[in-house]
Design an enzyme around this catalytic site. Structure first.
Site, PDB file in Angstrom:
ATOM      1  CG  HIS A  55      31.965  38.227  45.980  1.00 19.45           C
ATOM      2  ND1 HIS A  55      32.010  38.660  44.676  1.00 19.45           N
ATOM      3  CD2 HIS A  55      33.237  37.828  46.286  1.00 19.45           C
ATOM      4  CE1 HIS A  55      33.232  38.544  44.218  1.00 19.45           C
ATOM      5  NE2 HIS A  55      33.994  38.042  45.160  1.00 19.45           N
ATOM      6  CG  HIS A  67      36.971  36.022  44.161  1.00 19.72           C
ATOM      7  ND1 HIS A  67      36.736  37.271  44.701  1.00 19.72           N
ATOM      8  CD2 HIS A  67      38.249  35.714  44.532  1.00 19.72           C
ATOM      9  CE1 HIS A  67      37.805  37.685  45.353  1.00 19.72           C
ATOM     10  NE2 HIS A  67      38.736  36.754  45.276  1.00 19.72           N
ATOM     11  CB  CYS A 156      31.240  37.733  41.103  1.00 17.19           C
ATOM     12  SG  CYS A 156      29.798  38.195  42.111  1.00 17.19           S
TER      13      CYS A 156
END
Length: 408
Positions: A55, A67, A156
Site C-alpha cells: 500500500h 492515500h 493506490c
C-alpha cells in the site's frame, strides 16, 4: 491428462515465484519501524507491505498521509463522521467489488497499521525523476475525495506515482500482467481453455429465453400461503405468496447495514447489492410483487409438497409465519438461505434440499481416491520446489491425502 496436470503445476510454480506479493527495496531506501523516531518530509512517498500487496501514500506533514483506498461507504452515505473512521476490511473488500474508492487523509499510525514504512523507495526504480516535495504534496491534496477504483488500472500506486513522478504507473500491475501474459501465450493454455469451454457447453446447455419484460403472471393461480419457486442460473429462489400480488422472500442485501432509509431499501435488489450481501452475510425478508420476485422466470407452486415428508400448514398460518419474520436478518449461503425460510414457514422445519445436494456432491469430489492422489502429488511437488523435502514434512504433507483416501 498427465501433460495437462504437469502444465498446471508448472504455472502454479510460476505464480508462486512472482514477486508481486512480496516487496523488496534497495539498500538506499529508508525503512522506519515502530518506535523509531520518524524523519519524514512533506511530499515523501510512503509504502507499507501488506499480506497480498503493498500500500502506498503521500506524506503531507503534521503526521498526515494522503492515500487512495477502496471504500464502499461514501457511496451509501454522506455522513462525514462515519466516512472518516478507519476503513475496515469489510468496507475495503466491498469497495474493490463495487469499484469505488476515496483519496483520504489519515494519521501515519492508521495508514501503516503496524507495518514498517519504506520511504521514497520508488525513486530508484521509476524512470521519471521525482518532482519537488511541495509540488508532490499539493498534487496529492488536490485529488482528495471520492473517485472510481480499479484493482489493476487505478489503484493506490497509480495515485502516488502520478503525484511524485507525474506519470500514473503501477509496478505491481506490470509484474502481474507480465506473468499472466506468459501463462496465456502458452499453447497448452489454448487446449485447456477449449476443453473447459466445450465442457461448460455440455454441462450447461445454452437455451434462448423469451424476453423477461413480456412475461405475464396469472395471479388467480396463487393462493395466500402458497410456496413459490423460480429457477435461477445456479440455484432456485423461494418465496411465500401473501396475496394481492405480494411475495415475501429472503434475499441477501447489503443496503440495510448502511442506511435506515426505507425508500432506498424498498428498491429492487440489484445483483451488486445481492453479491455484497452474500459476502457480508446479511439479508432481509422483504415483500415484492410477483413480477419483481420471479424476474421473468417460470413460477412453480407448492412443488415442495411432494418432496417434504411433513404436511404443509394451512395457507393463512403459512402467510402469518412469513409476515412475522419480515426485516433484516443474518444470512448464510449454506445454513440459512431463502429455502430454509420458506420451509420453516410452510412445513415448520428449517431445511434446504439445495444445501444437502451441494454438500453431498462436494463430499463425493473431495473424499475420493482421485482427490487424495492429486493432493499428495501437489504436496510433494511443492515440497520439491521449495527444497523442504524431509521425512517430517513428507509425513505432514501426506497426512491430508491419507485421510481423504481412508474416507473415500
Amino acid at each position: 491428462m498427465l501433460d495437462a496436470l504437469a502444465f498446471l503445476l508448472e504455472k502454479l510454480f510460476v505464480f508462486s515465484s512472482l514477486k508481486l506479493f512480496t516487496f523488496t527495496w534497495s539498500d538506499e531506501g529508508k525503512c522506519t519501524k515502530r518506535g523509531q523516531a520518524p524523519s519524514f518530509q512533506r511530499g515523501d512517498l510512503f509504502e507499507v507491505p501488506r499480506t497480498l500487496f503493498t500500500h502506498s501514500g503521500i506524506y503531507l506533514g503534521e503526521n498526515k498521509v494522503a492515500h487512495l483506498i477502496p471504500d464502499i461507504l461514501p457511496v451509501l452515505t454522506s455522513d462525514k463522521n462515519q466516512i472518516s473512521k478507519v476503513v475496515t476490511n469489510k468496507r475495503l473488500i466491498l469497495g474493490v467489488l463495487s469499484k469505488t474508492a476515496s483519496i483520504r487523509v489519515d494519521a501515519v499510525e492508521d495508514f501503516a497499521f503496524g507495518s514498517n514504512i519504506i520511504v521514497n523507495s520508488m525513486d530508484h526504480t521509476c524512470k521519471n525523476p521525482p518532482l519537488p516535495n511541495e509540488d508532490v504534496a499539493k498534487r496529492a491534496e488536490e485529488l482528495i475525495g471520492v473517485i472510481p477504483y480499479s484493482l489493476l488500472w487505478n489503484n493506490c500506486e497509480h495515485f502516488v506515482t502520478y503525484c511524485r513522478y507525474g506519470s500514473a504507473v503501477s509496478m505491481q500491475t506490470d509484474q502481474f500482467l507480465q506473468c499472466l501474459k506468459s501463462v496465456v501465450r502458452d499453447q497448452r493454455s489454448v487446449l485447456l481453455t477449449a476443453g473447459l469451454g466445450l465442457t461448460s457447453i455440455v454441462c450447461f446447455a445454452v437455451e434462448v429465453k423469451e424476453d423477461k419484460s413480456k412475461r405475464k403472471y396469472d395471479l388467480s393461480l396463487y393462493k395466500r400461503g402458497d410456496l413459490l419457486e423460480v429457477p435461477r442460473t445456479l440455484f432456485t429462489h423461494f418465496g411465500i405468496y401473501l396475496g394481492d400480488n405480494k411475495v415475501a422472500h429472503l434475499i441477501p442485501d447489503i443496503i440495510p447495514v448502511f442506511t435506515k432509509n426505507q425508500d432506498i431499501i424498498k428498491e429492487m435488489v440489484t445483483n451488486s447489492r445481492l453479491i455484497m450481501g452474500v459476502l457480508a452475510k446479511v439479508a432481509s425478508v422483504r415483500v415484492d410483487t410477483v413480477e419483481d420476485f420471479a424476474y421473468g422466470a417460470e413460477i412453480l407452486v407448492n412443488h415442495m409438497d411432494k418432496a417434504c415428508s411433513r404436511p404443509p400448514y394451512q395457507g393463512e398460518e403459512v402467510a402469518r409465519r412469513a409476515e412475522k419474520l419480515l426485516g433484516s436478518i443474518t444470512y448464510s449461503l449454506l445454513w440459512y438461505n431463502c429455502e430454509h425460510y420458506v420451509m420453516y414457514c410452510r412445513y415448520g422445519t428449517c431445511i434446504s434440499f439445495q444445501t444437502y445436494q451441494f454438500c453431498k456432491t462436494v463430499r463425493k469430489i473431495v473424499c475420493s481416491q482421485k482427490s487424495a492422489f492429486l493432493t499428495a502429488l501437489l504436496g510433494v511437488s511443492v515440497m520439491l520446489y521449495l527444497g523442504s523435502f524431509t521425512p517430517l514434512t513428507l509425513l505432514l504433507t501426506l497426512l491430508c491425502p491419507f485421510i481423504l483416501w481412508m474416507t473415500s
